[in-house]
Design a protein around this motif. Structure first.
Motif, PDB file in Angstrom:
ATOM      1  N   GLY A   1     111.751  88.764  16.728  1.00 39.33           N
ATOM      2  CA  GLY A   1     112.626  87.684  17.161  1.00 39.33           C
ATOM      3  C   GLY A   1     113.555  87.263  16.034  1.00 39.33           C
ATOM      4  N   HIS A   2     112.984  87.138  14.855  1.00 40.55           N
ATOM      5  CA  HIS A   2     113.789  86.729  13.699  1.00 40.55           C
ATOM      6  C   HIS A   2     114.847  87.789  13.383  1.00 40.55           C
ATOM      7  CE1 HIS A   2     114.889  84.982   9.884  1.00 40.55           C
ATOM      8  NE2 HIS A   2     114.665  86.141   9.300  1.00 40.55           N
TER       9      HIS A   2
ATOM     10  N   MET B   1     117.629  87.676  15.815  1.00 37.01           N
ATOM     11  CA  MET B   1     118.528  86.548  15.585  1.00 37.01           C
ATOM     12  C   MET B   1     119.497  86.855  14.434  1.00 37.01           C
ATOM     13  SD  MET B   1     117.607  82.860  14.102  1.00 37.01           S
ATOM     14  CE  MET B   1     117.652  83.656  12.525  1.00 37.01           C
TER      15      MET B   1
ATOM     16  N   GLY C   1     122.149  89.229  15.606  1.00 34.05           N
ATOM     17  CA  GLY C   1     123.134  88.534  16.432  1.00 34.05           C
ATOM     18  C   GLY C   1     124.154  87.805  15.565  1.00 34.05           C
ATOM     19  N   LYS C   2     123.662  87.115  14.551  1.00 33.08           N
ATOM     20  CA  LYS C   2     124.565  86.371  13.658  1.00 33.08           C
ATOM     21  C   LYS C   2     125.541  87.316  12.959  1.00 33.08           C
ATOM     22  CE  LYS C   2     121.907  82.395  11.928  1.00 33.08           C
ATOM     23  NZ  LYS C   2     121.297  81.898  10.679  1.00 33.08           N
TER      24      LYS C   2
ATOM     25  N   GLU D   1     118.235  87.878   6.022  1.00 31.83           N
ATOM     26  CA  GLU D   1     119.604  87.585   6.440  1.00 31.83           C
ATOM     27  C   GLU D   1     120.580  87.831   5.288  1.00 31.83           C
ATOM     28  OE1 GLU D   1     120.234  83.907   8.509  1.00 31.83           O
ATOM     29  OE2 GLU D   1     122.424  84.165   8.461  1.00 31.83           O
TER      30      GLU D   1
END
Lengths: 384, 47, 212
Positions: free
Chosen positions: A158-159, A162, A165-166, A57
């Motif tokens: 999946g991670h 996510m 998306g953020k 991230e």
């Protein structure tokens, strides 16, 4: 409305116009920075960050901050965890920390008939055990390995989803996703990991009938695979094209094109436009590409942008052509001039998305300042 | 698809006569979603 | 005696059936090593035609790969009737994909074309560290060292390999050629190689020039 939301709205409008064949407010900008590039840019260790994906991230966020784009500029979809669990021969992390794709042969020449008779049976029974050593074990070990790998795959994907998306929310990117689905041209599917570059090149000469029948057999699998799980008008199926430029036109016309065309048509009929990456030089095949359903999205690597615009620019959405190599060797001004030149050729009449000719795989494949300058230039100056 | 390793819901149901209509309504979507996920995963391993 | 021009043409056309048919017939006639040497040379001329057709964009990379395979089959047929002197090579070459890079398609095309041109090629495979080059060069004393790579990072490995050859005192005894997607004239200078190419056929010509 927050700034990010307003930006997203503006960007979505631009892409709506682009896809509808209207002239957008300005040329939309995209860039695909692969995971390795982002990790190096963030100053992290390649192996560490690809295994410990919770680091991603922050790594991707840094790339989003520093490289202008209307679309999420980062992308990762191959992770070492599931490949390693499976004992992959086709994706291996080299000493440098890059996940690479060595030449493999998943399908033995004598197994063509088995593949043609039932491709998915052949995949499960013969091909997977050849490519993945841990699936070449007794049934119980195999079942447990597959369970571990499937879990790892969904954890990683999946991670990553996510995180995407953020970042899309945070930076107000368009929700357009050119990589929502993924498949290959049926011929490429047979070539890349089943027969290998060498194997298929020999088969094309020695047993073209088998190659043709195998591509035919792979077509329904590719269609099924290529339909993205979540339907959206902003979703495309990514189809990276590989072997066509290495074939003679005669072989291309017979062995490559018919099943590929059917795939793109079937996806279009199901409501999913394709996003093609025309690797290498496809100028020999522009007349073929012209036959594809309207508004197919095509990113070109090499070739003549003028010719591409002239032959297919009214029908399809063109991107690419911007030489990553120039970003490495050119001055800032030369790099910006090149962007201007391409915009002058490709932007008139719309149907143009700015992108590089390929993803810069490593940080040192470009001069970062040049890349930033070009993206910034196009984002702020390419108004219609 | 001509294979032993992927089943549509109809094929699955035909092999499982114990599933009644009420259960079917509750389970079909979920059961099939795992079938699709496994298919996608396997295919991903080959591209 | 078989028609050399016909053979050369069949190789150039990549007409496998015809090439193998002609060669099988030739071998059945129990030829002398001298005749066999002429046949090998006719095959090599056919490969030169393949290279020319590639330059002319009539053949593509897939055809080059098949040409390499065809030549291997041809030599296999001829081996039993080759005399010792036919194996005389025009030069030796140590070749590998450099450290950190696992791509070998380009390297393999270059290898088979070099072998077709008469080089004895020592192939170190992929992800080859500088030390492997040094050891092999010491062992076989080649005229040429070839380094291949697809990733940009291969350029650094090529440079390291050149440095290692220098340190071992081997650099001046060999010609160095680099090949692959990321190589440019600039990279070639930075690495300290003698030549660069992104075209296997051209690379072979450069190497032939060095051993003439």
């Amino acid at each position: 409305m927050s700034d990010a939301m307003a930006l997203a709205q503006e960007r979505n409008q631009i892409f709506d116009d682009l896809f509808a064949g209207r002239i957008p407010k300005r040329v939309p900008v995209s860039v695909n920075l692969p995971i390795e590039f982002c990790i190096q840019y963030a100053g992290q260790d390649l192996a560490d960050a690809q295994w410990n994906t919770e680091m991603l991230e922050e790594i991707f966020d840094k790339a989003c901050q520093d490289f202008a784009s209307d679309m999420l500029p980062v992308l990762a979809f191959r992770f070492p965890s599931f490949y390693k669990l499976l004992g992959a021969k086709n994706f291996v992390m080299s000493s440098s920390g890059f996940l690479q794709h060595p030449e493999v042969e998943g399908l033995a020449r004598e197994d063509y008939d088995a593949f043609i008779a039932s491709p998915f049976n052949c995949i499960m029974e013969k091909i997977l055990p050849k490519l993945y050593t841990e699936l070449d074990k007794d049934p119980v070990t195999k079942a447990m390995t597959l369970a571990k790998a499937f879990k790892a795959f969904h954890d990683e994907m999946g991670h990553a989803g996510m995180v995407y998306g953020k970042l899309i929310q945070k930076y107000g990117y368009t929700d357009v996703n050119l990589f929502a689905g993924f498949c290959e041209a049926p011929f490429d599917f047979v070539a890349d990991q089943l027969r290998g570059f060498k194997g298929i090149s020999i088969d094309v000469r020695r047993m073209p009938d088998k190659v043709e029948a195998a591509a035919e057999a792979a077509t329904p699998l590719m269609i099924k695979m290529g339909v993205p799980p979540v339907p959206s008008k902003h979703a495309s199926t990514f189809i990276p094209l590989h072997m066509a430029p290495y074939l003679r036109e005669k072989d291309f016309a017979k062995l490559y094109w018919p099943t590929f065309k059917r795939l793109v048509e079937a996806l279009a009929e199901a409501g999913y436009p394709s996003f093609l990456f025309a690797e290498q030089d496809w100028m020999r095949y522009l007349d073929y590409l012209e036959e594809l359903p309207e508004n197919t999205r095509i990113m070109f690597e090499y070739g003549d942008p003028k010719l591409a615009k002239e032959k297919i620019g009214k029908k399809h959405i063109i991107s690419g052509f911007y030489p990553v190599s120039l970003l490495k060797t050119g001055t800032k001004q030369q790099c910006i001039d090149k962007a201007k030149e391409l915009i002058d050729i490709l932007a008139p009449g719309g149907k143009y998305l700015f992108n590089l000719d390929k993803s810069p795989v490593t940080l040192d494949s470009v001069n970062v300042e040049n890349l930033q300058a070009v993206l910034e230039y196009v984002s702020t100056n390419a108004n219609y | 698809m001509n294979t032993n390793y992927y089943k549509t819901w109809e094929q699955y149901k035909a092999e499982h006569p114990e599933i009644d209509e009420k259960q079917e309504k509750a389970m079909a979507g979920k059961m099939q979603s795992y079938e699709e996920m496994m298919f996608s995963f396997i295919m991903f391993l080959l591209v | 005696m078989l028609d050399m021009q016909e053979l050369t043409k069949a190789v150039g056309d990549l007409d496998e059936k015809k090439v193998l048919g002609l060669l099988n017939e030739f071998v059945a006639s129990n030829p002398s090593p001298q005749d066999t040497a002429m046949v090998v040379s006719a095959c090599q001329q056919g490969m030169a035609i393949v290279g020319d057709l590639f330059d002319a964009k009539e053949y593509f990379v897939g055809d080059l790969i098949f040409a390499g395979e065809l030549l291997t089959s041809a030599i296999d047929i001829l081996k039993p009737v080759m005399g010792g002197e036919n194996t005389a090579k025009i030069g030796k070459m140590v070749l590998a994909t450099v450290q950190g890079d696992l791509h070998d398609i380009g390297k393999n095309i270059f290898k088979s074309m070099s072998e077709a041109a008469g080089f004895e090629v020592y192939d170190l495979g992929i992800d080859a560290p500088a030390s492997a080059f040094v050891e092999k060069v010491k062992e076989v004393n080649p005229e040429i060292v070839g380094m291949s790579g697809v990733l940009t990072l291969a350029l650094d490995s090529m440079k390291n390999t050149v440095e290692a050859l220098k340190e071992a005192g081997l650099r001046d005894g060999v010609k160095l050629i680099i090949g692959g997607n990321p190589v440019t004239e600039e990279a070639c200078n930075m690495i300290g190689a003698d030549a660069f190419t992104t075209n296997a056929a051209e690379g072979v010509k450069i190497c032939q020039g060095w051993v003439k």
